[in-house]
Design a protein around this motif. Structure first.
Motif, PDB file in Angstrom:
ATOM      1  N   UNK A  27      16.955 -25.440  31.456  1.00 36.55           N
ATOM      2  CA  UNK A  27      18.243 -25.611  30.780  1.00 36.55           C
ATOM      3  C   UNK A  27      18.593 -27.074  30.508  1.00 36.55           C
ATOM      4  N   UNK A  28      17.648 -27.980  30.643  1.00 33.34           N
ATOM      5  CA  UNK A  28      17.954 -29.389  30.403  1.00 33.34           C
ATOM      6  C   UNK A  28      16.714 -30.107  29.898  1.00 33.34           C
ATOM      7  N   UNK A  29      16.921 -31.025  28.977  1.00 31.55           N
ATOM      8  CA  UNK A  29      15.852 -31.892  28.497  1.00 31.55           C
ATOM      9  C   UNK A  29      16.146 -33.312  28.961  1.00 31.55           C
ATOM     10  N   UNK A  30      15.164 -33.951  29.593  1.00 30.02           N
ATOM     11  CA  UNK A  30      15.307 -35.318  30.075  1.00 30.02           C
ATOM     12  C   UNK A  30      14.434 -36.223  29.215  1.00 30.02           C
ATOM     13  N   UNK A 100      13.624 -28.079  20.282  1.00 31.63           N
ATOM     14  CA  UNK A 100      14.639 -27.792  21.287  1.00 31.63           C
ATOM     15  C   UNK A 100      15.904 -27.244  20.635  1.00 31.63           C
ATOM     16  N   UNK A 101      16.685 -26.527  21.428  1.00 37.31           N
ATOM     17  CA  UNK A 101      17.975 -26.015  20.988  1.00 37.31           C
ATOM     18  C   UNK A 101      19.054 -26.568  21.905  1.00 37.31           C
ATOM     19  N   UNK A 102      19.572 -27.760  21.570  1.00 37.08           N
ATOM     20  CA  UNK A 102      20.577 -28.383  22.453  1.00 37.08           C
ATOM     21  C   UNK A 102      21.920 -27.671  22.365  1.00 37.08           C
ATOM     22  N   UNK A 103      22.626 -27.660  23.487  1.00 36.21           N
ATOM     23  CA  UNK A 103      23.986 -27.114  23.528  1.00 36.21           C
ATOM     24  C   UNK A 103      25.029 -28.182  23.223  1.00 36.21           C
ATOM     25  N   UNK A 127      20.266 -33.848  28.089  1.00 35.35           N
ATOM     26  CA  UNK A 127      21.243 -32.987  27.429  1.00 35.35           C
ATOM     27  C   UNK A 127      20.892 -31.534  27.713  1.00 35.35           C
ATOM     28  N   UNK A 128      21.929 -30.665  27.763  1.00 30.45           N
ATOM     29  CA  UNK A 128      21.686 -29.259  28.107  1.00 30.45           C
ATOM     30  C   UNK A 128      21.031 -28.505  26.957  1.00 30.45           C
TER      31      UNK A 128
END
Length: 446
Positions: A27-30, A100-103, A127-128
């Motif tokens: 649930x997170x991209x760093x 990615x699919x950021x929230x 970001x989530x």
């Protein structure tokens, strides 16, 4: 003015960013970004030259101001814009390259944007991500109807309520007030020869019982009251009186009656006239009341069905909720609680204690709300349910009508308070709830 360094200089190839993207967590991209010192300074020089093209400085021709002069005057602002430029590129490239699919966009503190000792620009942010949600079959969900018919007793009770609401006060006269009447007078709490409370012009009826007085005794004693009467009731002095010594002691509630009024309901003919031209007799009144009660019952049943179906779908979807979003929403809920308590005059110690006591519940509510939102959006995407401009205008019009104002004033209010996205989410949830209900297998009770 500061430059807009979003695009690379004409004729030059955009450099490839040095990025590392970690998506090992669901649930997170760093993201780790590193811009070498020479690349960063080259972009700064480009920005300074753009400033030079658009400015006039005494002693220099346009575009010929030395970089050292520009650096001294505009360097700080240009460097800040260059950092923003690289951050936006890094975010966009990370999303595009990794699909990615950021929230939401990353939140980066200014303290995280310091330059390295070697002049390079290195920063880490996260970001989530929207979790992968596997939806169950949405059409044909079985649910049993709980809609009940409108009974004659309900119609009678509603008509009685209408009569009561349309009743007019009249002087009770020598017979005094009946069980539905009221008095207007001065109220006192007395104990030990002292007056613990003194209020003038109080309106009292059988249901407005002074604290500390027995309700049944008060209703009985009030019935038959006339103008000029002095009514006395035994009582226990409540804790809110100013004199602490009298609190909890036995005393007397005294009412000096100035007015005694009965509520006289309208006749059938008067009632028909009040309710409009479509009501001409008792049959039409009962028919109209039954219809309105049926519509209200149908609306409640539809809301119940929608809530039950959506809850069932949410419960069937197992996925991780982004922790950063939970923390942000929890903090927002606790901050709102603190503001409400502050407006009530609570102390800092009381507010801190309330925040601590409510933190677990606030976190649970935040996670539940985020989970529901993600499922709603996933359903909307799967079923191609969109929020259109017509939907927004219609909702704004409904809000304007409800608040007796214009749609332009409502639109301005929502724009000034950044409530447009919230309104869109509310409309989208309504569409999803209606879709689930209309697609359900509604069964009659056995």
């Amino acid at each position: 003015p500061p430059p807009d360094p979003q695009a690379p200089p004409r004729g030059r190839r955009r450099s490839v960013l040095q990025l590392e993207v970690d998506t090992s967590a669901p649930t997170v991209a760093k993201v780790s970004l590193n811009v070498p010192a020479d690349e960063f300074e080259k972009q700064v020089r480009t920005g300074l030259r753009q400033v030079s093209q658009n400015m006039r400085m005494k002693g220099f021709r346009p575009g010929k101001v030395p970089l050292a002069v520009l650096e001294k005057r505009f360097g700080e602002g240009v460097r800040s814009d260059v950092k923003e430029h690289f951050l936006q590129r890094a975010y966009g490239q990370a999303v595009e390259d990794n699909e990615l699919k950021p929230l939401s966009h990353p939140r980066i503190s200014p303290d995280d944007l310091e330059m390295a000792e070697d002049g390079s620009f290195a920063v880490q942010f996260e970001f989530p991500l929207r979790p992968t949600i596997t939806l169950p079959e949405l059409r044909g969900l079985a649910i049993v109807s709980e809609l009940e018919p409108v009974l004659d007793e309900q119609v009678d009770a509603t008509i009685d309520d209408i009569r009561s609401q349309q009743s007019t006060p009249e002087d009770a006269g020598e017979e005094g007030i009946d069980e539905n009447g009221f008095v207007v007078g001065d109220l006192k709490f007395e104990a030990d020869g002292k007056v613990a409370l003194d209020r003038e012009g109080m309106r009292l009826n059988a249901s407005s019982v002074p604290p500390g007085v027995d309700a049944e005794a008060f209703a009985d004693g009030l019935k038959g009251a006339k103008e000029g009467d002095r009514l006395e009731f035994p009582m226990t002095i409540p804790d809110f009186v100013e004199d602490e010594d009298l609190r909890g002691s036995e005393g007397t509630c005294v009412i000096e009656v100035q007015q005694a009024m009965n509520l006289v309901p309208p006749s059938d003919e008067q009632l028909f006239e009040m309710l409009g031209d479509e009501i001409s007799d008792m049959d039409s009144l009962r028919s109209t009341v039954a219809e309105r009660l049926g519509e209200a019952a149908q609306q409640r049943e539809e809301n119940r069905i929608e809530t039950a179906l959506l809850d069932r779908v949410i419960e069937s979807c197992a996925f991780d909720v982004p922790e950063t979003m939970v923390e942000q929403q929890t903090g927002a809920r606790l901050e709102q609680l603190a503001q409400e308590l502050t407006s009530q005059g609570r102390s800092e110690e009381e507010i801190a204690q309330a925040r601590e006591e409510q933190s677990e519940l606030a976190r649970a509510d935040a996670e539940k709300g985020i989970r529901a939102l993600l499922v709603v959006e996933t359903i909307a995407e799967a079923e191609e349910l969109l929020v259109t401009r017509e939907d927004l205008d219609g909702e704004l019009g409904t809000i304007a009508e409800r608040n007796q104002t214009t749609i332009d004033e409502v639109r301005e209010y929502y724009a000034q308070n950044n409530l447009g996205q919230q309104l869109s989410i509310e409309i989208l949830e309504k569409k999803v709830r209606r879709f689930l209900r209309e697609s359900a297998d509604l069964q009659e009770p056995s």
